[in-house]
Design a protein around this motif. Structure first.
Motif, short mmCIF file in Angstrom:
data_model
loop_
_atom_site.label_atom_id
_atom_site.label_comp_id
_atom_site.label_asym_id
_atom_site.label_seq_id
_atom_site.Cartn_x
_atom_site.Cartn_y
_atom_site.Cartn_z
N LYS A 181 0.88 -1.32 0.09
CA LYS A 181 0.04 -0.02 -0.03
C LYS A 181 0.65 1.35 -0.04
CE LYS A 181 -1.01 2.08 3.60
NZ LYS A 181 -1.50 2.62 4.90
N GLY A 182 1.94 1.11 0.65
CA GLY A 182 2.80 2.43 0.72
C GLY A 182 3.43 2.58 -0.62
N SER A 183 3.99 1.65 -1.25
CA SER A 183 4.49 1.63 -2.55
C SER A 183 3.62 2.36 -3.50
CB SER A 183 5.07 0.48 -3.09
OG SER A 183 6.02 0.02 -2.04
N VAL A 184 2.42 1.74 -3.28
CA VAL A 184 1.31 2.29 -4.56
C VAL A 184 0.84 3.71 -4.14
CG1 VAL A 184 -1.22 2.08 -4.81
CG2 VAL A 184 0.15 0.01 -4.73
N GLY A 185 1.11 4.34 -3.09
CA GLY A 185 0.92 5.64 -2.88
C GLY A 185 1.95 6.49 -3.42
N LEU A 186 3.04 6.06 -4.01
CA LEU A 186 3.90 6.87 -4.61
C LEU A 186 3.46 7.16 -6.13
CD1 LEU A 186 7.20 5.12 -3.67
CD2 LEU A 186 6.46 7.32 -2.63
N PHE A 187 2.61 6.45 -6.52
CA PHE A 187 1.86 6.67 -7.87
C PHE A 187 0.43 7.12 -7.83
CE2 PHE A 187 5.46 3.48 -7.76
CZ PHE A 187 6.21 4.00 -8.53
N PHE A 198 -2.22 5.63 -8.43
CA PHE A 198 -3.02 4.40 -8.44
C PHE A 198 -3.90 4.46 -7.34
CE2 PHE A 198 1.20 2.77 -10.23
CZ PHE A 198 0.87 3.19 -11.42
N ALA A 199 -4.92 5.36 -7.44
CA ALA A 199 -5.91 5.45 -6.07
C ALA A 199 -6.87 4.50 -5.81
CB ALA A 199 -6.51 6.83 -6.35
N PRO A 200 -7.24 3.73 -6.90
CA PRO A 200 -8.25 2.57 -6.57
C PRO A 200 -7.25 1.44 -6.01
CG PRO A 200 -8.56 3.50 -8.78
CD PRO A 200 -7.46 4.34 -8.27
N MET A 201 -6.29 1.19 -6.42
CA MET A 201 -5.40 0.17 -5.90
C MET A 201 -5.22 0.44 -4.36
SD MET A 201 -1.82 -1.59 -7.42
CE MET A 201 -1.13 -2.83 -6.85
N ALA A 202 -4.60 1.74 -4.03
CA ALA A 202 -4.40 2.15 -2.71
C ALA A 202 -5.60 2.01 -2.02
CB ALA A 202 -3.81 3.51 -2.71
N LEU A 203 -6.80 2.31 -2.48
CA LEU A 203 -8.14 2.20 -1.73
C LEU A 203 -8.45 0.59 -1.34
CD1 LEU A 203 -10.81 3.88 -0.87
CD2 LEU A 203 -11.74 2.68 -2.92
N ALA A 204 -8.21 0.10 -2.23
CA ALA A 204 -8.62 -1.65 -1.65
C ALA A 204 -7.36 -2.24 -0.85
CB ALA A 204 -8.36 -2.50 -2.98
N LEU A 205 -6.16 -1.70 -0.98
CA LEU A 205 -5.20 -2.37 0.02
C LEU A 205 -5.19 -1.74 1.42
CD1 LEU A 205 -2.14 -2.39 -2.67
CD2 LEU A 205 -3.33 -4.16 -1.72
N HIS A 206 -5.83 -0.55 1.17
CA HIS A 206 -5.93 0.04 2.42
C HIS A 206 -6.97 -0.48 3.23
CE1 HIS A 206 -6.47 4.20 5.17
NE2 HIS A 206 -6.03 3.19 5.64
#
Length: 663
Positions: A47-53, A55-63
């Motif tokens: 989730k932290g790595s996704v936050g660098l880009f 990719f909000a939908p991916m971050a939302l699901a991982l959160h």
């Protein structure tokens, strides 16, 4: 693709695999805290790595997945199959998103809706009330688009636009005002709006119960702007919006497919496979660097000899210097070859780790209880061999579950444990790697195989009736052969073990089957450690030289003419009291051989389809390691030819596929 994104993709795949392994282990041993901690760390890091880009939908699901795992750690939620299922579904979707990012640099167009759906499903494990407060919109639910088109299509003049329509469904969160969002301002920012419909997400409460600070809107709209232009407007709320591209209507035909000829077009497909990466131990790279340094020294030594050759250097000294340099270079090339092969070697673990999830899903789909185990995960083979094994192994494992595993009551009656034991193992044997899939299920019934073969006309009846049990079991590799009684997602489609054998043979391997009725089945793959460098034996036929992979050569022999017996239109010979068929390579190639059959024949004893066959040649040459190149261009697919290699004198050596020539 920039270096940061490439690094993210490599790291994300490792974290996805770590999370999957830990969740599967947690399902088996729910009391082991280490499994839960490992899954939490993997999801948190990803989730932290996704936050660098962006990719909000991916971050939302991982959160949401991180929140659920945190609740499981704090015993605020219960570890059960439902929780594991939705967490694994989220991780699988994350893996698919990583693949899309690798190929296109961005998430698929339906990622916003899918991320929102996953987040709601994950949070439903924490709060059943909130899960029911706002219904989830299924991914395939696009009927609202057709309703919107039906309601407002007559007011849209598409003839003024050369593009199709973009359908938007924006469902702001109930607390969107506190996040600083203005749904109507966002809607006004959408370019080229042609239709808007607004409604309430939830049934309206009584006037006295309305919360003025809670947003209860659902906004649906059509735009003639491009997809990217619309997506940009909602880039900060991707979890609250679904954007679909609608194919442009042919205005001359108002009766096309779907309402008003405007079918929804799936825009989630991604392109071809992206670049591949290989992670290598730093010590192997250091060894390569050392060898390159030694080769530079050897090159400088040759340059010195070339310079001194014109300065009256004694001829014997010059020859001795050249021979010494040649010996050094030969040693360095051999070391370089071994080191490069080591760089390409990867453990079986890299693909084995992908199978527990596949076995779990297949067993759940078929309602089978499976006890799955893996052995030999540290066995190494060439990268191309390891990666090429995934599809055939997956097919064999699914077969073991679908066809090998018996129902629990039948196993209990037979005195077996309730769960079918399936073992995937790898081991090293000489310069080959053996990979097996074994089960203790029902086994293969040769009588059933013969019956199906007769019904499908696989071979003449008299030939099938003469077959031994071992020969009958080989029929499962015939194209189109299947014992499945009905077509499902897993079997009965006519794509079976023949595809497995073809895939393994493309890797230079062989497939065998052993089975005992009622006790189980073992499918065995025998593969070379590497298919980049190939050991071949050079043979002479009709004044030409050809290469034959030495893996298939069991021995060489000289057979006197007196031992060669004509059998109808064929030949056979006796070797150590065993009669073997004899084929002449010159006849297979359609050329005239130079050898005199009256003096006997030089023969290669080879394994072809599990049987020993003698291949007569004019003469033997040396054995060599070659870098084989597959046939390409107009010669691609040439029957009986595996590839070519260049010899030291610049000539081309054709490497023959003897089993294909004989078949």
């Amino acid at each position: 693709m920039d270096d940061l994104l490439q690094h993210f993709i490599v790291e994300a795949r490792e974290l996805v695999q770590q999370a999957t392994d830990s969740l599967l282990a947690l399902e088996r041993e729910s009391t082991i805290v280490a499994h839960l901690d490992s899954a939490f760390r993997a999801v948190h890091t990803l989730k932290g790595s996704v936050g660098l880009f962006d990719f909000a939908p991916m971050a939302l699901a991982l959160h949401a997945a991180e929140d659920l795992l945190g609740a499981l750690k704090g015993a605020e939620a219960r570890i059960d199959n439902d929780a594991i299922d939705i967490l694994l579904e989220c991780i699988s979707q994350a893996e698919r998103w990583v693949g899309a990012i690798e190929q296109t640099g961005q998430l698929p167009r339906d990622a916003g809706e899918e991320g929102y759906r996953l987040a709601r499903a994950l949070r439903s494990q924490l709060d059943e009330g909130s899960a029911q407060a706002a219904p989830i919109v299924p991914e395939a639910d696009v009927g609202w688009i057709n309703d919107l088109l039906s309601a407002g299509f007559d007011r849209i003049d598409l003839r003024a636009h050369n593009t199709g329509l973009i359908a938007i469904r924006y469902t702001p969160r109930a607390d969107c005002f506190f996040a600083g969002d203005d749904p109507l301002a966002l809607l006004r920012s959408v370019p080229d709006l042609v239709a808007v419909r607004m409604g309430n997400r939830e049934p309206l409460p009584l006037a006295a119960e309305i919360d003025p600070f809670s947003c209860n809107l659902r906004i649906e709209a059509l735009s003639c702007a491009g997809f990217d232009a619309v997506k940009t407007v909602f880039r900060f709320v991707p979890d609250q919006v679904a954007i679909h591209e609608v194919a442009r209507r042919d205005t001359a035909d108002p009766h096309g497919d779907g309402p008003h000829g405007s079918p929804v077009r799936d825009t989630s497909a991604v392109g071809a496979t992206g670049s591949r990466t290989l992670r290598v131990d730093a010590t192997r790279i250091d060894r390569l660097a050392d060898l390159v340094g030694e080769m530079v020294v050897a090159k400088n030594s040759l340059a010195h000899l070339a310079t001194s050759s014109g300065e009256g250097t004694d001829r014997n000294d010059l020859v001795q210097g050249i021979l010494a340099s040649q010996a050094v270079i030969e040693r360095l090339v051999a070391d370089m070859h071994r080191t490069v092969m080591d760089v390409r070697m990867m453990p079986m673990r890299d693909i084995f780790r992908r199978f527990p999830r596949a076995v779990r899903d297949t067993a759940g789909q078929l309602g089978k209880l499976i006890d799955f185990a893996m052995e030999g995960e540290d066995v190494e083979a060439d990268k191309s061999v390891v990666e090429g094994l995934f599809e055939p192994l997956l097919h064999v494992l699914r077969n073991a579950i679908a066809h090998g595993a018996e129902p629990e009551n039948i196993r209990l009656e037979a005195g077996k444990p309730t769960g079918t034991r399936i073992v995937l193992r790898a081991r090293r044997e000489g310069d080959r790697v053996i990979v097996e899939v074994s089960d203790d299920g029902r086994g293969v019934d040769p009588a059933s195989i013969r019956q199906v073969a007769l019904e499908r006309g696989v071979a003449p009846r008299d030939r099938i009736e003469r077959m031994s049990d071992a020969e009958a079991m080989e029929l499962i590799f015939v194209p189109g052969f299947s014992t499945a009684s009905e077509i499902t997602d897993l079997s009965g489609r006519g794509v079976g073990m023949d595809a497995v054998r073809s895939a393994v043979e493309r890797l230079g391997g062989q497939v065998g089957v052993q089975s005992v009725l009622g006790r189980g089945t073992t499918i065995r793959f025998s593969l070379p450690l590497t298919i980049v460098m190939t050991k071949v034996m050079a043979v002479r036929v009709g004044g030409e030289t050809y290469g034959i992979p030495i893996d298939g050569v069991l021995e060489t022999a000289f057979v006197p003419a007196s031992r060669i017996l004509p059998i109808q239109e064929a030949e056979a010979f006796v070797l150590r009291d065993r009669t073997l068929p004899l084929v002449r390579l010159a006849n297979l190639l359609g050329i005239l051989g130079n050898a005199d059959p009256g003096r006997g024949s030089k023969v290669l004893i080879m394994s072809v389809g599990g049987e020993r066959v003698g291949v007569a040649v004019d003469g033997f040459a040396e054995r060599m390691d070659v870098l084989m190149r597959p046939m390409s261009g107009i010669l691609a697919g040439t029957p009986g030819v595996m590839g070519t290699t260049l010899l030291g004198d610049g000539s081309v050596l054709m490497i023959l596929d003897i089993p294909e020539l004989i078949g």
